[in-house]
Every structure is written in structure tokens, then in C-alpha cells.
Motif scaffolding. Structure first.
Motif, short mmCIF file in Angstrom:
data_model
loop_
_atom_site.label_atom_id
_atom_site.label_comp_id
_atom_site.label_asym_id
_atom_site.label_seq_id
_atom_site.Cartn_x
_atom_site.Cartn_y
_atom_site.Cartn_z
N MET A 1 0.72 -1.29 -0.05
CA MET A 1 -0.01 0.15 0.08
C MET A 1 0.87 1.13 -0.08
N PRO A 2 0.55 2.16 -1.09
CA PRO A 2 1.53 3.24 -1.00
C PRO A 2 1.35 4.36 0.22
N ARG A 3 2.49 4.88 0.50
CA ARG A 3 2.17 5.89 1.71
C ARG A 3 2.27 7.18 1.31
N ALA A 4 1.57 8.26 2.00
CA ALA A 4 1.65 9.38 1.58
C ALA A 4 2.68 10.26 1.87
N SER A 5 3.04 11.05 0.80
CA SER A 5 4.48 11.69 1.02
C SER A 5 4.00 12.95 2.08
N PRO A 6 5.28 13.57 2.70
CA PRO A 6 4.92 14.65 3.71
C PRO A 6 4.34 15.65 3.01
N LYS A 7 4.59 15.83 1.94
CA LYS A 7 4.02 17.17 0.95
C LYS A 7 2.61 16.94 0.74
N GLN A 8 1.99 15.84 0.68
CA GLN A 8 0.84 15.52 0.73
C GLN A 8 -0.49 15.52 1.88
N LEU A 9 0.40 15.54 2.96
CA LEU A 9 -0.13 15.49 4.40
C LEU A 9 -1.07 16.81 4.37
N PRO A 10 -0.21 17.98 4.28
CA PRO A 10 -1.09 19.05 4.60
C PRO A 10 -2.40 19.32 3.63
N PHE A 11 -2.06 18.97 2.43
CA PHE A 11 -3.12 19.26 1.50
C PHE A 11 -4.32 18.18 1.90
N CYS A 12 -4.19 17.08 2.37
CA CYS A 12 -5.36 16.15 2.89
C CYS A 12 -5.74 16.76 4.13
N GLY A 13 -5.00 17.31 4.98
CA GLY A 13 -5.74 18.05 6.13
C GLY A 13 -6.50 19.24 5.84
N LEU A 14 -6.01 19.96 4.75
CA LEU A 14 -6.77 21.14 4.35
C LEU A 14 -7.93 20.85 3.74
N ALA A 15 -8.03 19.90 2.88
CA ALA A 15 -9.21 19.43 2.02
C ALA A 15 -10.33 18.83 3.27
N SER A 16 -9.91 18.02 4.41
CA SER A 16 -10.69 17.67 5.07
C SER A 16 -11.33 18.67 6.10
N ALA A 17 -10.73 19.63 6.28
CA ALA A 17 -11.00 20.75 7.10
C ALA A 17 -12.16 21.80 6.20
N GLY A 18 -11.75 21.86 4.86
CA GLY A 18 -12.67 22.59 4.08
C GLY A 18 -13.99 21.88 4.03
N PHE A 19 -14.11 20.65 3.84
CA PHE A 19 -15.31 19.81 4.00
C PHE A 19 -16.09 20.11 5.15
#
Length: 56
Positions: A1-19
């Protein structure tokens, strides 16, 4: 299973916060509409006057 890179983690957090914020805005709008409808559709007391909007 591929792991998320450290660059992707802030974007995932912002996307979930926006939702979450968008969902909370819709809930707030619905609550305000129901609250305002309570002023319009409140029942009259035995004297024919509109009752108080609070119950304390």
C-alpha cells in the motif's frame, strides 16, 4: 500500500477541514432558519396573544 508523502499530508488536512467547515456552515444555516420559523409559527396562549419565545 503506497504511503502518503509529507507534501501530501497538509493538503489532505486542508481538504478535510474545508469539507468540515462547509458542512458546519450548512448546519448553521438550517438551525437559523428553524429558529426564525419558531418566531413566525409560535402558538397563541389562551388569551389569543402570541406566547413568549422562551420557556424559562
Amino acid at each position: 500500500m503506497p504511503r502518503a508523502s509529507p507534501k501530501q499530508l497538509p493538503f489532505c488536512g486542508l481538504a478535510s477541514a474545508g469539507f468540515t467547515l462547509k458542512a458546519l456552515w450548512w448546519i448553521a444555516v438550517i438551525v437559523i432558519i428553524v429558529w426564525l420559523l419558531g418566531f413566525v409559527v409560535r402558538t397563541a396562549d389562551s388569551g389569543g396573544r402570541k406566547g413568549r419565545w422562551y420557556r424559562w
